[in-house]
Structure formats: C-alpha cells, structure tokens
Design a protein around this motif. Structure first.
Motif: not given
Length: 102
Positions: A50-77
C-alpha cells in the motif's frame, strides 16, 4: 504484507505508456495488467504494498497528464483486495509479471 492494486485509465496510448513507466519507476510495484478498455481508452494496473502503490499511482497520474494530449479518464486504488476479487479480475501476478515482483 498488505498489498494494494492501483489502476489508471487514459484516453489514448501515449498517456498510458507514460503512466506505466512512471508508476514502475515511482515505487516498488509490479505491472500486472494492461489492455485496451474501450473507445480508444487504455488501462494499466499495478500491485505492491500500500505504501508503494499510492506514490506510484500519483507519479503515473502526473506523467499521463503531462503527455501531449494526455487525458486521465479514471483511476483507483484498492487497498487489500479480497481474495475473491483477485481470483476473478485480471490483477493477479502472472508467470510473466512474477519475475519482476519486488
């Protein structure tokens, strides 16, 4: 050790690739699932403590949103998914993913 599952769904392939890359670099997690969801949406799932998944998902969300045209539809932990959920949904460690398990 309690484990969690983290899932990110994006519109398009480049953002999900960026998310997957950032997640495995952002925490001691294992990528366990990737697929085309629908309408050009892709999803990626990781597992780890749990302590590793939470920051990993946060990093993934930031990377996806910074991608050209990137849009996060949903996420969940999901912390501590019950065994019946793991047995039915495609989020268990496979022979392919087990060798990368940390």
């Amino acid at each position: 050790m309690p484990e969690a599952v983290g899932v990110i769904q994006t519109l398009g392939f480049p953002p999900v690739l960026a998310a997957a890359d950032a997640m495995v670099k952002g925490g001691r997690v294992t990528l366990v699932y990737y697929d085309l969801a629908e309408r050009g949406e892709f999803l990626v799932a990781i597992r780890g403590s749990i302590s590793e998944v939470e920051p990993a998902v946060k990093a993934g969300l930031e990377a996806a949103e910074k991608t050209e045209g990137g849009k996060v539809v949903s996420y969940y932990i999901v912390p501590n998914p019950p065994e019946n959920v793991v047995a039915i949904l495609p989020i268990e460690y496979t022979s392919k993913s087990a060798r990368f398990r940390t």
